[in-house]
Design an enzyme around this catalytic site. Structure first.
Site, PDB file in Angstrom:
ATOM      1  N   GLU A 132      50.131  61.813  84.919  1.00 19.23           N
ATOM      2  CA  GLU A 132      51.588  61.738  84.833  1.00 19.23           C
ATOM      3  C   GLU A 132      52.243  63.086  85.102  1.00 19.23           C
ATOM      4  O   GLU A 132      53.360  63.149  85.583  1.00 19.23           O
ATOM      5  CB  GLU A 132      51.978  61.214  83.436  1.00 19.23           C
ATOM      6  CG  GLU A 132      53.477  61.081  83.273  1.00 19.23           C
ATOM      7  CD  GLU A 132      53.912  60.432  81.978  1.00 19.23           C
ATOM      8  OE1 GLU A 132      53.059  59.922  81.230  1.00 19.23           O
ATOM      9  OE2 GLU A 132      55.123  60.454  81.707  1.00 19.23           O
TER      10      GLU A 132
ATOM     11  N   SER B  65      55.973  56.828  73.176  1.00 12.53           N
ATOM     12  CA  SER B  65      56.988  57.352  72.253  1.00 12.53           C
ATOM     13  C   SER B  65      57.478  56.296  71.264  1.00 12.53           C
ATOM     14  O   SER B  65      57.573  55.108  71.592  1.00 12.53           O
ATOM     15  CB  SER B  65      58.192  57.864  73.040  1.00 12.53           C
ATOM     16  OG  SER B  65      57.783  58.822  73.974  1.00 12.53           O
TER      17      SER B  65
ATOM     18  N   GLY C  79      53.796  52.715  76.604  1.00 11.24           N
ATOM     19  CA  GLY C  79      54.285  52.656  75.222  1.00 11.24           C
ATOM     20  C   GLY C  79      53.694  53.757  74.377  1.00 11.24           C
ATOM     21  O   GLY C  79      52.787  53.504  73.577  1.00 11.24           O
TER      22      GLY C  79
END
Ligand SMILES: Cc1cc2nc3c(=O)[nH]c(=O)nc-3n(C[C@H](O)[C@H](O)[C@H](O)COP(=O)(O)OP(=O)(O)OC[C@H]3O[C@@H](n4cnc5c(N)ncnc54)[C@H](O)[C@@H]3O)c2cc1C
Length: 385
Positions: A250, A134, A132
Site C-alpha cells: 500500500e 481503522s 478494514g
C-alpha cells in the site's frame, strides 16, 4: 548491512517498458473526454465499466498466476501500467484496492478456495475489496482494534465497527483486521484477518462525506455477522504480521508520488504557452521534477524487493512519507504561482483542478498511515528508537 544499501537503484526492464506505448495509446482515447479536474481523482475515481474494460484487456491481476485467472506476468509490467493509469488520471478506483492489495494478500496467505473464488473476478475487474483496518480510536494504533470475531459452531461471529473504509459501499468483500482472542491489552497478540462478504446480514455501511463533497469512505458496523469457518485469511493470531506485509504494497506504489500529477501536467502545459511562460515557473517545474525523479527511483527499487517476496516495510514507509510531502507541495507551489498572476490569464479548468487537489491534499499524509507514525518506523529502522 547499512540502510542505504537497501535502496539500491534498479531499472524497469525493457520488456516491461515495451508495454508503455500500447497503454498510452489506449488511455489517450479512453480518457479524452474526461475533464482534468475529474481525472485528478484517478485512484479515488470510481468507474466499474472502465475496470471491466481493463480486465478484458488482461491489464488487471497481471501478476496473479494463470491458474487463478491472472496474467502470470512480472511486477514491473504491472508497475508500468499503474504509472500510466495515474499519469492519465484514469478512473481506476473501483478495482484499485482489490488488485493492488487484497489479491496479493490472498495469494500469499489465502486458502486455495479463497484464491479460486476471488482472484479471477478481481482480474476481470468485477470484484472489489476494501481494507478494514481503522476503527474509531484505533487508526494509527492498529494494535488496539476492538472488532472481534468469536469462534462458534458455524465459524466466526463478527461484532464491532470499522471507519474510513474506502469504497465499502461499492465493495463486495472486506479484508478485516479483527481480534480473535484476548483483549485490547494484548496488543498485537490475538489479531487475525478475516474475509467478510459485505452482503451478509448484520452489516451496515454508511458513507462519510469529505471536504471535497465526495463520499468515498465509510463507516461499517458489524452486528452479529455470521462468517463461515473458511473466512479466516492466513493463520489465526498472525494478523499483525500479515497486515504489516500488506502495508508495504500500500505504501510504496506510484500512487504515493503521483497523486497531484494531473494538476502538475496541466500546469506544465499552461506554462509552456506564451501566456503562461515565466522564468520563475520554469524554475519551479525543475524543482518539482528533481524531487519526483529520485522518489520514483526508490519506488521502483522497492518494487523489485516486493517481486522477490521480501517485505520492505521501512523503505516503503520512507517512500510514502517523502512521496506525500511532495504530493502536498505540488498544489501549494502551483497555487502560489497561479495566484500571483492576472486571474484572467489562467485557464478556468486549471483553476478547477487546483481547487480539487488543494481540498483533497491534506488526506495524502493520513491515508495509508500518518506521517508521524511512518517517521517513527523509519527512526526504528535506523536504530534510533
Ligand atoms: C482518504 C482516506 C482513506 C482511508 N481509507 C482507509 C481504508 O480504506 N481502510 C482503513 O482501514 N483506513 C483507511 N483510512 C484511515 C487511515 O489509515 C487513518 O486515518 C490513519 O491511519 C490515522 O488514524 P486516525 O485517523 O484514527 O488518527 P489518529 O490515530 O487518532 O491520529 C491523529 C494524529 O495523532 C498522531 N499520532 C497518533 N499516534 C501517534 C504516535 N504514536 N506517535 C506520534 N503521533 C501519533 C497521528 O499521526 C495523527 O496526526 C483512510 C483515511 C483517509 C484520510
Amino acid at each position: 548491512m547499512s540502510s542505504i544499501a537497501s535502496l539500491t537503484i534498479t531499472q524497469i526492464p525493457a520488456e516491461a517498458e515495451a508495454l508503455r506505448a500500447e497503454v498510452r495509446a489506449f488511455l489517450t482515447e479512453a480518457t479524452a473526454k474526461i475533464p482534468a479536474h475529474i481525472r485528478a481523482k484517478s485512484w479515488s475515481g470510481f468507474d466499474p465499466e472502465f475496470s471491466k474494460a481493463l480486465g478484458a484487456k488482461g491489464w488487471l491481476g497481471m501478476t496473479f498466476p494463470k491458474e487463478y485467472g491472472g496474467g502470470g506476468r512480472t511486477a514491473f509490467e504491472r508497475y508500468v501500467l499503474v504509472e500510466e493509469f495515474l499519469n492519465f488520471g484514469a478512473p481506476v478506483g473501483s478495482h484499485w484496492i482489490a488488485e493492488r492489495q487484497s489479491g496479493p494478500l490472498l495469494l500469499k496467505y489465502g486458502t486455495d478456495e479463497q484464491k479460486r473464488t476471488i482472484l479471477p473476478k478481481i482480474a476481470q475487474g468485477e470484484l472489489y475489496c476494501c481494507i478494514g483496518m481503522s476503527e474509531p480510536n484505533s487508526g494509527s494504533d492498529l494494535a488496539s482494534v476492538k472488532t472481534r470475531a468469536e469462534k462458534n459452531d458455524q465459524g466466526w461471529l463478527l461484532n464491532g465497527q470499522k471507519i474510513w473504509t474506502t469504497n465499502a459501499h461499492h465493495c463486495h468483500y472486506m479484508i478485516a483486521l479483527v481480534r480473535t482472542s484476548g483483549t485490547t491489552e494484548d496488543r498485537q497478540k490475538g489479531l487475525s484477518q478475516v474475509l467478510v462478504d459485505l452482503s451478509l446480514p448484520g452489516i451496515t455501511v454508511r458513507p462519510i462525506e469529505d471536504l471535497a463533497g465526495d463520499s468515498h469512505f465509510c463507516e461499517v458496523f458489524f452486528d452479529n455477522v455470521q462468517l463461515s469457518a473458511d473466512a479466516l485469511v492466513g493463520n489465526e493470531g498472525q494478523g499483525w504480521e500479515q497486515v504489516n506485509a500488506e502495508l508495504a504494497f500500500e505504501r510504496s506504489g506510484p500512487e504515493r508520488i503521483f497523486s497531484s500529477v494531473v494538476l502538475f501536467d496541466q500546469w506544465l502545459a499552461y506554462i509552456r504557452t506564451p501566456a503562461g511562460k515565466r522564468p520563475e515557473s520554469t524554475r519551479l517545474a525543475g524543482q518539482i521534477l528533481t524531487r519526483m525523479a529520485p522518489l520514483r527511483a526508490m519506488s521502483i527499487a522497492i518494487q523489485e524487493k516486493l517481486a522477490r517476496h521480501e517485505s520492505p516495510i521501512v523503505e516503503a514507509a520512507l517512500v510514502k512519507d517523502q512521496g506525500t510531502v511532495l504530493e502536498q507541495y505540488i498544489p501549494a507551489a502551483i497555487a502560489d504561482d497561479l495566484l500571483s498572476r492576472d486571474e484572467a490569464d489562467v485557464p478556468f479548468e486549471l483553476m478547477q483542478t487546483l481547487t480539487y487537489v488543494t481540498h483533497i491534499a491534506p488526506c495524502y499524509t493520513l491515508r495509508g498511515g500518518t506521517r508521524s507514525i511512518l517517521r517513527g518506523m523509519i527512526a526504528r529502522g535506523l536504530g534510533l528508537r
